[in-house]
Design a protein around this motif. Structure first.
Motif, short mmCIF file in Angstrom:
data_model
loop_
_atom_site.label_atom_id
_atom_site.label_comp_id
_atom_site.label_asym_id
_atom_site.label_seq_id
_atom_site.Cartn_x
_atom_site.Cartn_y
_atom_site.Cartn_z
N THR A 256 1.62 -3.17 4.78
CA THR A 256 2.71 -2.36 4.22
C THR A 256 3.55 -3.57 3.19
O THR A 256 4.13 -3.10 2.38
CB THR A 256 3.66 -1.92 5.52
N VAL A 257 3.65 -4.74 3.62
CA VAL A 257 4.18 -5.70 2.69
C VAL A 257 3.54 -5.83 1.46
O VAL A 257 3.99 -5.96 0.51
CB VAL A 257 4.36 -7.12 3.47
N LEU B 211 12.62 -3.79 5.33
CA LEU B 211 12.23 -5.05 4.50
C LEU B 211 13.22 -5.36 3.37
O LEU B 211 13.30 -6.43 2.83
CB LEU B 211 10.78 -4.75 4.02
#
Ligand code: ADP
Ligand code: MG
Length: 736
Positions: free
Chosen positions: A303-304, A340
């Motif tokens: 996801t990052v 995030l």
């Protein structure tokens, strides 16, 4: 003179040709030659009769022990009962009114018998099978035809049908091969000589009429190359076409959101995240669409990586969308992107960082007003990032400038959806597909062959190990300890999952798989099947868990039949620690990320596939405390089902488990349903064993297509490709 396009009727006559066409779909000489022996019997080596399955059409080599002819009540009818043996086991062969068999099948004679295995009074038998005598002298003396075909010592056994025994096919092949003067060879000569492969006609002779196992190997090696090369050329052409498609180049900026994000992110990227990030940045800066598959275990940090690519797209003035397979996951992605990004993702809010963007959520269940607002933000570009389900693509959603599409979990995203995307704008966006299902490299290269593949192989530092145990349901002490483990973890402030194969309480559908199951195929046997008891269901186990095993804990259910808002509420409360134990179906398989969850019980674990179990357990041990995965099963220790679970417990290496999974499933299953209908595109090639060959073929195909995209210098290959890309196969390639 015949060649591979000659109709079989012109070689074999009308009657035989019709039989071959009707029973096996074989029309031309080429079709027949491509109908390869399934296996070989060594002459004189009897078939093991212990493994015959009732209902199957078989060809067995066996020796007559005794034959007894009995007249039947009705006059002039007779029954011949022959007992044949493989030396250890025997089989009954029964003939009615077959005078010739009465004469031929004497004690000691060896023959091939072909027919359907039946069961009669507890014994397996063949009734009126076709018979081919194998002792040449007897056959000759009796004027039987065909024994000469087996002189080589290896008897080819063909996939056959009731009316056409294997040896009839062998005879037809013999006739075709002896008349065939010319055959177009699809393999370019340079490839043949480089890999020391025999010509096509020779290969057919070797596999159809081998005199040794070495012949079989040589012939098959060559034919495998054809399969591999044709498939890889098709995929190379798709990649090549893609490179000819115009897309907008999106260049990274040194002072944009990505730089700001990198400066604030509280951890160091792993080396893999960094490398893949660079690859993606390079590819979206090219003037044709990126097509990349990012593979990595649950928790490996995909996801990052995706978010960083999305920020690059926004920095370059475009928008990026993240597609999730379910609404629950879309909601979860929204939360994790917001977490995030922090102030960088809160444009329009009070605490937004300078240069911040906005994240819009678009799902089918949004309220009217929220939806209108979200769509407006997507249309005017104020939302740089958009999260949603596939509904996002199917509906009339307008983007100001869609630069990048990230798809979480490939198997829900077909090429049709990709085409919808393409039609969205005059230039297709770049595409990044993420999957947590470990896929062996060669499978990725064939099934997803038009995508380039990147893999995150390491987990971020600080991940805790997961201890996995198989818990036999029959053992009460272990079972108690298992629930005790959940109570202990909750007492220590942690949380737990209990995963069941079914939702339950649905009288309409006994199979009752979760409609939101991200991988419905993998749980296909979650139901009552072959007389097994139905598998554990969320709604069935919930009351008992609440009242007995987990009494006093806060237990809630999560499954695909919940209203999306309820689902979301449950997930949010679980994430916030307001629920101790989530009793769920595989809806939690992908993406659910609650680091405080440390233990998972999988009920009826044997009903899940190997890779799926591995995925599931990735949900625990995401924080700093060690994780537990308990595979609860009533499979007998030592049974194949138990061994599969033991394998999952024994290793945490997803790649190794993926290979094991593939080895245990039929490759057709892996390649998808399109393979099961019609002629299989892969007959000989085995994706695991032929890895080297597939890699070589891919290199060769890439070079060929680069030098000569239309294959004009290789008419044989072009023709074979066109023939292979019939509708079925095309459909299967499209799935990629
Ligand atoms: P995946 O999507 O592959 O399952 P995620 O991207 O959701 O994995 O990452 C799982 C968790 O690990 C998230 O909480 C994420 O913030 C965290 N994470 C990602 N990369 C790193 C890293 N390099 N170091 C530490 N934690 C990381
Ligand atoms: Mg994820």
């Amino acid at each position: 003179m015949i060649d591979q396009t000659t109709r079989l009727r012109d070689v074999l006559g009308e009657k035989t040709a019709i039989m071959l066409a009707d029973a096996l779909g074989l029309e031309t000489a080429g079709d027949l030659l491509a109908h390869l022996p399934r296996r070989y019997e060594e002459r004189g080596e009897l078939t093991d009769l212990a493994n015959l399955t009732v209902g199957e059409v078989v060809t067995v080599q066996a020796q007559v022990v005794s034959a007894e002819r009995r007249p039947m009540r009705e006059r002039r009818r007779s029954m011949l009962t022959v007992t044949v043996t493989d030396g250890r086991h025997s089989l009954l062969v029964v003939f009615f009114n077959q005078v010739r068999q009465t004469r031929d099948l004497r004690s000691g004679v060896t023959a091939l018998f072909a027919g359907k295995v039946e069961e009669f009074r507890g014994r397996r038998q063949l009734t009126n099978p076709e018979v081919q005598l194998l002792d040449a002298e007897i056959a000759d003396a009796q004027g039987c035809d065909g024994a000469e075909g087996f002189a080589g010592g290896l008897v080819p056994i063909y996939p056959s049908a009731m009316k056409i025994p294997s040896w009839t096919i062998a005879k037809c092949v013999r006739m075709v091969l002896s008349d065939l003067t010319e055959i177009e060879d699809p393999l370019p000569a340079a490839i043949r000589s480089e890999h020391r492969l025999v010509g096509l006609l020779d290969a057919y002779s070797l596999v159809h009429q081998p005199s040794s196992w070495a012949d079989v190997t040589r012939g098959r090696a060559r034919l495998k190359w054809d399969e591999a090369l044709i498939l890889q050329v098709a995929l190379a052409q798709r990649r090549f076409d893609n490179e000819q498609t115009a897309a907008t180049a999106r260049h990274a900026r040194p002072d944009g959101l990505l730089a700001a994000f990198d400066a604030t992110v509280p951890f160091a990227l792993t080396a893999g995240q960094r490398t893949v990030g660079e690859t993606i940045a390079t590819e979206i800066a090219r003037p044709f669409p990126m097509h990349r598959l990012l593979q990595g275990e649950v928790g490996s940090g995909k996801t990052v990586v995706a978010l960083r690519a999305m920020l690059t797209a926004v920095d370059a003035g475009g928008q990026a969308v993240l597609l999730a397979p379910t609404e629950t996951l879309a909601a979860q992605h929204l939360r994790s992107l917001r977490d995030l990004l922090g102030p960088l993702g809160r444009a329009g809010e009070l605490d937004a960082a300078p240069g911040a963007t906005r994240i819009a959520l678009v799902t089918g269940s949004l309220g009217l007003r929220a939806r209108r607002e979200a769509l407006a933000a997507v249309a005017d570009g104020s939302a740089g990032l958009v999260v949603g389900t596939h509904a996002l693509l199917e509906e009339s959603v307008t983007f100001r400038d869609l630069a990048l599409v990230v798809v979480d979990e490939q198997h829900r995203f077909g090429v049709e959806q990709r085409d919808v995307l393409r039609s969205r704008s005059d230039r297709p966006p770049h595409l990044l597909v993420m999957t947590a299902t470990p896929i062996p490299r060669t499978v990725a290269m064939t099934v997803f062959g038009d995508l380039e593949v990147s893999t995150l192989t390491e987990l971020p530092a600080g991940r805790s190990p997961i201890a996995t145990f198989v818990v036999p349901a029959a053992n009460e002490v272990w079972t108690d300890r298992m629930w005790g483990r959940i109570r202990d973890e909750v007492a220590a402030g942690h949380q737990a999952y209990v995963v069941c194969p079914r939702i339950g309480e649905d009288p309409a559908d006994p199979a009752d798989p979760d409609p939101a199951d991200p991988d419905p195929d993998a749980t296909a046997d979650g139901a009552t099947e072959g007389g097994r008891r139905p598998s554990a269901a969320v709604l069935d186990v919930l009351p008992a868990l609440r009242d007995v095993e987990l009494a006093g804990l806060r237990v809630a259910a999560l499954h695909g039949r919940l209203h999306p808002e309820d689902k979301d509420r449950v997930m949010t409360r679980f994430a916030a620690g307001d629920i101790d134990v989530l009793v769920a179906t595989t809806v939690i398989e992908v993406g659910v990320d609650v680091p405080n969850a440390t233990v998972m019980v999988v009920a009826d674990a044997d009903r899940f596939g190997i890779s799926q179990l591995h995925q599931l357990r990735g949900r625990v041990g995401r924080g700093s405390a060690p994780g537990w995965c308990l595979l609860y099963t009533d499979a007998e220790p030592g049974s194949p089902a138990w061994e599969r679970l033991a394998a999952v417990a024994a290793t945490s290496d997803g790649a190794q488990l993926a290979r094991l999974d593939l080895a245990q499933r039929r490759e057709g299953d892996v390649l998808g349903a399109a393979q099961s209908g019609g002629r299989r595109a892969l007959r000989l090639l085995e994706l695991l064993k032929d890895e080297d060959l597939i890699l070589s073929a891919r290199d060769a195909a890439t070079a060929l297509v680069r030098a000569d995209p239309e294959l004009s210098a290789h008419p044989g290959l072009a023709a074979a490709l066109a023939a292979t890309l019939d509708e079925t196969t095309a459909a299967y390639l499209e799935k990629g």
